[in-house]
Design an enzyme around this catalytic site. Structure first.
Site, PDB file in Angstrom:
ATOM      1  N   LYS A  12     -12.659  -7.774  -7.131  1.00 14.74           N
ATOM      2  CA  LYS A  12     -13.304  -8.489  -5.534  1.00 14.74           C
ATOM      3  C   LYS A  12     -14.707  -8.936  -5.823  1.00 14.74           C
ATOM      4  O   LYS A  12     -15.606  -8.082  -5.766  1.00 14.74           O
ATOM      5  CB  LYS A  12     -13.133  -7.725  -4.438  1.00 14.74           C
ATOM      6  CG  LYS A  12     -11.666  -6.694  -4.298  1.00 14.74           C
ATOM      7  CD  LYS A  12     -11.756  -5.791  -2.946  1.00 14.74           C
ATOM      8  CE  LYS A  12     -10.481  -5.501  -2.367  1.00 14.74           C
ATOM      9  NZ  LYS A  12     -10.118  -4.174  -3.267  1.00 14.74           N
TER      10      LYS A  12
ATOM     11  N   LYS B  35       1.023  -1.299  -0.060  1.00 19.48           N
ATOM     12  CA  LYS B  35       0.040  -0.159   0.213  1.00 19.48           C
ATOM     13  C   LYS B  35       1.001   1.199  -0.042  1.00 19.48           C
ATOM     14  O   LYS B  35       1.946   1.244   0.503  1.00 19.48           O
ATOM     15  CB  LYS B  35      -0.880  -0.082   1.025  1.00 19.48           C
ATOM     16  CG  LYS B  35      -1.877  -1.277   1.196  1.00 19.48           C
ATOM     17  CD  LYS B  35      -2.881  -0.933   0.413  1.00 19.48           C
ATOM     18  CE  LYS B  35      -4.119  -2.116   0.659  1.00 19.48           C
ATOM     19  NZ  LYS B  35      -5.329  -1.712  -0.235  1.00 19.48           N
TER      20      LYS B  35
END
Length: 361
Positions: A271, A164
């Site tokens: 997702k 991230k």
């Protein structure tokens, strides 16, 4: 007909071993509800609804809405044929995470009744893969912490790593990514996720600066909420030395169509809980492939139940799968069931029919 004998919901809350920092907020626990379906033969199918918190999820993707929708959905399932229920498109069930949970539980139950695994059922007769490569999600912290975490993951056999970025300044990001690259070596794949933290101008600067660190792709460099945002992303991609990916806008069919039409991304990060289920995600993979855009399936830091469902989908897809973002189970301090194991950067399908995850009920 082997009908559903019982249908109920089981809430859960599992803490992460440490908070996962993202540019869209920190994740400290995964809270959700399991859909549990039992047929007259005693087989049990389970699905998971655990929408991500805050901006990481859509405006109606929250746990109270999921719980309410699923309570309505399971109320009328007793006595129904699970195959007949599954034959519907499930579009009446919203939020999308709730639809994913109900569909996963039904597929689990139907596949068990047929004596096949979930990937077999999803593949529709084509032999699925029995294992899927996965990437490791590297923890946050400063450059030193990133390097230490990455070296541990290398020792465990991972070859693809995701980090991230976008929480701090570009200088900090460069140091952290450089530390990761040094720890994993030149042959490993490094993926970055900014969670839409940068403005178009900041993204242009970041992409140029990070390119020298041999990044496989940068996910969500800018936030995509409108057609004009897609145009900005398309311009960024046209000048980018690094492939770009989108995740958070893929749940919006109109924005996703615009991304594909404008050739604004090199990858789609999908997702299934955010897209309304396994079959809906499979359709997006097919549509993207028709336009030459690759897809990477990933977890929402799900429990073993949601993780296994996405694993079965990944195993059902044709062709060699890229490393999927499924190496997330170790982030949980506990789980609702033993998750699929990762060995040498590869996740094998659980044994047995259905999804292969047994939850203590």
């Amino acid at each position: 007909m082997n009908a559903i004998a019982r249908a109920w919901l089981r809430p859960f809350c599992v803490a992460l071993r440490e908070p996962l920092a993202t540019a869209a907020g920190s994740i400290e626990a995964r809270t959700g509800v399991l859909v549990v379906l039992e047929d007259r033969a005693g087989r049990v199918g389970v699905g998971e609804a655990s929408p991500l918190p805050g901006r990481l999820a859509g405006p109606v993707e929250n746990l109270p809405a999921c719980r309410e929708a699923l309570a309505r959905a399971v109320e009328g399932l007793e006595g129904c044929d699970p195959e007949s229920v599954l034959a519907g498109d499930g579009s009446e069930v919203v939020p999308l995470a709730a639809r994913f949970a109900l569909e996963s539980a039904l597929i689990d139950l139907v596949a068990q009744a047929r004596g096949v695994c979930g990937a077999d059922w999803l593949a529709g007769g084509r032999a699925p893969h029995d294992r899927v490569p996965v990437n490791a999600l590297v923890g946050g912290g400063d450059a030193g912490a990133v390097g230490r975490a990455a070296r541990c993951l290398v020792a465990r056999g991972y070859g693809t790593f995701k980090l991230k970025v976008g929480m701090d300044g570009l200088g900090d990001d460069i140091e952290r990514v450089a530390s990761l690259r040094q720890a994993v070596g030149s042959r490993a794949c490094v993926r970055l996720d900014a969670n839409g933290a940068w403005s178009p101008e900041q993204a242009e600067e970041a992409v140029a600066a990070l390119a020298r660190l041999e990044v496989e792709y940068i996910e969500d460099p800018i936030c995509i909420e409108s057609r004009s945002d897609v145009a900005c992303l398309a311009a960024l991609r046209a000048a980018s030395p690094v492939p770009l990916a989108v995740d958070e806008c893929t749940a919006d069919p109109d924005l996703l169509c615009e991304v594909l039409a404008k050739e604004a991304a090199d990858r789609l990060i999908l997702k299934p809980p955010s897209l309304g289920g396994l079959r809906a995600t499979r359709r997006r993979v097919r549509d993207a492939a028709a336009q030459g855009v690759a897809c990477v399936l990933t977890s929402s830091i799900d429990t073993a139940v949601g993780l296994a469902a996405t694993l079965h989908l990944a195993a059902s897809l044709p062709g060699a799968a890229p490393a999927c973002g499924l190496g997330t189970a170790e982030w949980l301090a506990e789980d609702v069931a033993p998750p699929p194991a990762v060995r040498q950067g590869v996740m094998a399908l659980p044994e047995g029919p259905g999804m292969g995850v047994v939850v203590a009920l």
